[in-house]
Design a protein around this motif. Structure first.
Motif, PDB file in Angstrom:
ATOM      1  N   GLN A   3      33.506 -38.463  24.685  1.00  0.00           N
ATOM      2  CA  GLN A   3      33.778 -38.355  26.050  1.00  0.00           C
ATOM      3  C   GLN A   3      35.154 -38.909  26.169  1.00  0.00           C
ATOM      4  O   GLN A   3      35.358 -39.627  27.024  1.00  0.00           O
ATOM      5  CB  GLN A   3      32.732 -38.905  26.931  1.00  0.00           C
ATOM      6  N   ARG A 160      28.713 -28.711  31.565  1.00  0.00           N
ATOM      7  CA  ARG A 160      28.154 -30.118  32.082  1.00  0.00           C
ATOM      8  C   ARG A 160      29.101 -31.103  31.090  1.00  0.00           C
ATOM      9  O   ARG A 160      28.932 -32.371  31.529  1.00  0.00           O
ATOM     10  CB  ARG A 160      26.681 -30.350  31.652  1.00  0.00           C
ATOM     11  N   HIS A 161      29.524 -30.952  30.187  1.00  0.00           N
ATOM     12  CA  HIS A 161      30.278 -31.958  29.270  1.00  0.00           C
ATOM     13  C   HIS A 161      31.646 -31.761  29.285  1.00  0.00           C
ATOM     14  O   HIS A 161      32.323 -32.206  28.294  1.00  0.00           O
ATOM     15  CB  HIS A 161      29.552 -32.179  28.095  1.00  0.00           C
ATOM     16  N   ASP A 162      32.238 -31.192  30.114  1.00  0.00           N
ATOM     17  CA  ASP A 162      33.745 -31.027  30.000  1.00  0.00           C
ATOM     18  C   ASP A 162      34.624 -32.053  30.167  1.00  0.00           C
ATOM     19  O   ASP A 162      35.693 -32.140  29.581  1.00  0.00           O
ATOM     20  CB  ASP A 162      34.054 -30.110  31.334  1.00  0.00           C
ATOM     21  N   HIS A 167      33.619 -31.415  37.264  1.00  0.00           N
ATOM     22  CA  HIS A 167      33.182 -30.329  36.463  1.00  0.00           C
ATOM     23  C   HIS A 167      31.777 -30.711  35.795  1.00  0.00           C
ATOM     24  O   HIS A 167      31.000 -29.646  35.844  1.00  0.00           O
ATOM     25  CB  HIS A 167      34.353 -30.143  35.146  1.00  0.00           C
ATOM     26  N   ASP A 168      31.522 -31.869  35.500  1.00  0.00           N
ATOM     27  CA  ASP A 168      30.372 -32.275  34.770  1.00  0.00           C
ATOM     28  C   ASP A 168      29.292 -32.090  36.040  1.00  0.00           C
ATOM     29  O   ASP A 168      28.109 -31.675  35.828  1.00  0.00           O
ATOM     30  CB  ASP A 168      30.175 -33.699  34.422  1.00  0.00           C
ATOM     31  N   ARG A 172      25.951 -29.568  36.056  1.00  0.00           N
ATOM     32  CA  ARG A 172      24.517 -30.235  35.965  1.00  0.00           C
ATOM     33  C   ARG A 172      23.902 -29.375  37.288  1.00  0.00           C
ATOM     34  O   ARG A 172      22.535 -28.979  37.186  1.00  0.00           O
ATOM     35  CB  ARG A 172      24.613 -31.827  36.516  1.00  0.00           C
TER      36      ARG A 172
END
Length: 456
Positions: A3, A160-162, A167-168, A172
């Motif tokens: 991340q 979900r993991h942008d 965005h995240d 979700r």
């Protein structure tokens, strides 16, 4: 997956780095359909900010919008924010002016893709830019209602993991709504391509959507319709271009890339983590009375193997254990399973397991399967599969005991009546016993040969 923090105004990973990776051209192609290849009838595209939808899914939208009228699904778009914080230090635009401008640009971009206003309704739900997570639970409920029965629907949203908080959060929200409704979920990365490198990618979950020349042209026009993002607002400091050509290169090629991974809804697990007994099963008279009614519905003093689906903290589990040889209690929430294990740790005939049903259905045959206040937390597609699994998991004389709240369940497409209808639709099953009042309905279902003999 890393991340790594990133900034939009410094160089990131070049598009060529991704395109040169041998795995880039080997991604499986994406078929535009609903779940399990069903005909696509409804598409909902979600964006955290105006322009996300053009960058991440403009080609997909263009392809759908150019289908013949009798083949084109119903398409709707949701913007969670108006993107008013894109230029926080702008000397020429207030936040309100930026919001209005960006919403107009989103409409222009949609038009470039072929989506006139009367063909694609667009809603802006009004989260503050940068604060989508503040309304996460509310938007999950609202999006689930918008999608409805997702068996022939496609939900498209940010990954979900942008790496961007909005965005995240949007990802979700989409994942939870897809889980609740049964919609097929496609997630589009945006900032991930900029901040990450090929070794970070979930290659097994990536799918590519090839874009023909016309679609590439339409998408390019749509992206450039977001003028406030791809060109400077003015020559003054604070009005610089946000989306530089190096970043846009990730989105203006001959394919779009989506993540297709299992959808998750953490709502009930979060509820069990935050509240020791979320439903008041230890204290509310409604819950105590419902348990007594459920136990009274069981026709024998003692039963053999019992499966309890959605055991929550195990209050009903303890009561069932007194009436059977063994209870297998399952729940998808880790927090609920931990609580149920603590509550039943002194009972040798109880086992509590974390399982996400229907896909993780346990082995074995059961004399009774119990579903209390859980069926409407499934999608319509998953409910149908759960009914099938229940029928296959019962002994020949097995019974299903259902107990559900009779009022609407906010944020989920099903209610108790729909759950009971789904189970009653099984051929050869009949009502063995039933109870209904203003608040709750209980049904005991079983094979027709178990019906009481009226002459006995």
């Amino acid at each position: 997956m890393s991340q790594t923090s990133f900034r939009h105004d410094v160089p990131g990973t070049a598009a060529s780095t991704w395109h040169d990776d041998r795995r880039w051209s080997g991604m499986p192609p994406l078929e535009l359909s609903a779940r399990d290849g069903r005909r696509l009838e409804h598409v909902v595209v979600v964006a955290a900010h105006p322009d996300d939808e053009s960058l991440g899914a403009g080609g997909l939208l263009s392809r759908l919008l150019r289908l013949p009228d009798d083949e084109r699904p119903r398409i709707e778009m949701v913007l969670l924010t108006a993107g008013e914080a894109s230029h926080p230090s702008s000397p020429t635009h207030t936040r309100e002016e930026l919001a209005a401008r960006r919403l107009e640009e989103s409409q222009a971009a949609l038009g470039a893709l072929g989506g006139a206003a009367d063909r694609v309704p667009v809603e802006c739900w009004g989260s503050a830019d940068g604060r989508v997570a503040d309304h996460e639970a509310r938007w999950v409920d609202r999006l689930s209602t918008l999608v409805g029965d997702g068996s022939r629907a496609l939900l498209v949203g940010p990954w979900r993991h942008d790496g961007h908080p909005d965005h995240d959060a949007a990802g979700r929200i989409c994942a939870a709504a897809a889980r609740r409704t049964g919609a097929r979920l496609l997630e589009y990365p945006i900032w991930f391509w900029h901040r990450a490198e090929p070794h970070d990618a979930p290659w097994v979950d990536l799918r590519r959507l090839p874009l023909d020349a016309a679609t590439c042209t339409h998408k390019r026009q749509a992206v450039h319709a977001h003028a406030s993002q791809v060109r400077p607002l003015s020559e003054d400091p604070g009005d610089e271009t946000l989306l530089q050509p190096e970043l846009l290169a990730h989105f203006l090629g001959e394919q779009e890339v989506f993540v297709e991974a299992p959808a998750r809804d953490e709502t009930l697990d979060e509820l069990h983590r935050s509240v020791a007994e979320p439903w008041g099963a230890d204290t509310r008279w409604y819950e105590e009375r419902k348990r007594a009614l459920a136990l009274a519905m069981l026709p024998a003093r003692h039963h053999g193997q019992v499966l309890e689906v959605g055991c929550s903290t195990g209050v009903l589990t303890r009561a069932l254990a007194e009436r059977c040889d063994d209870v297998l209690a399952v729940d998808s929430s880790r927090a609920a399973v931990s609580a149920a294990r603590r509550r039943t740790e002194d009972l040798a005939n109880v086992e509590v397991q974390q399982r996400l049903l229907p896909e993780d259905w346990p082995d074995g045959r059961y004399d009774v399967i119990v579903l209390s206040e859980v069926g409407y937390f499934l999608s319509p597609v998953d409910l149908d599969e759960l009914v099938r699994q229940s029928a296959n998991g019962l002994d020949r004389d097995g019974l299903v005991l259902l107990a559900h709240w009779r009022h609407p369940v906010q944020g989920w497409p099903l209610d108790g009546a729909a759950v009971h209808r789904a189970f009653e639709a099984l051929p050869g099953w009949s009502r063995i016993a039933e109870y209904r009042d203003r608040d709750v309905e209980l049904l005991l279902l079983g094979p027709e040969h178990r019906l009481p003999d009226p002459t006995a």
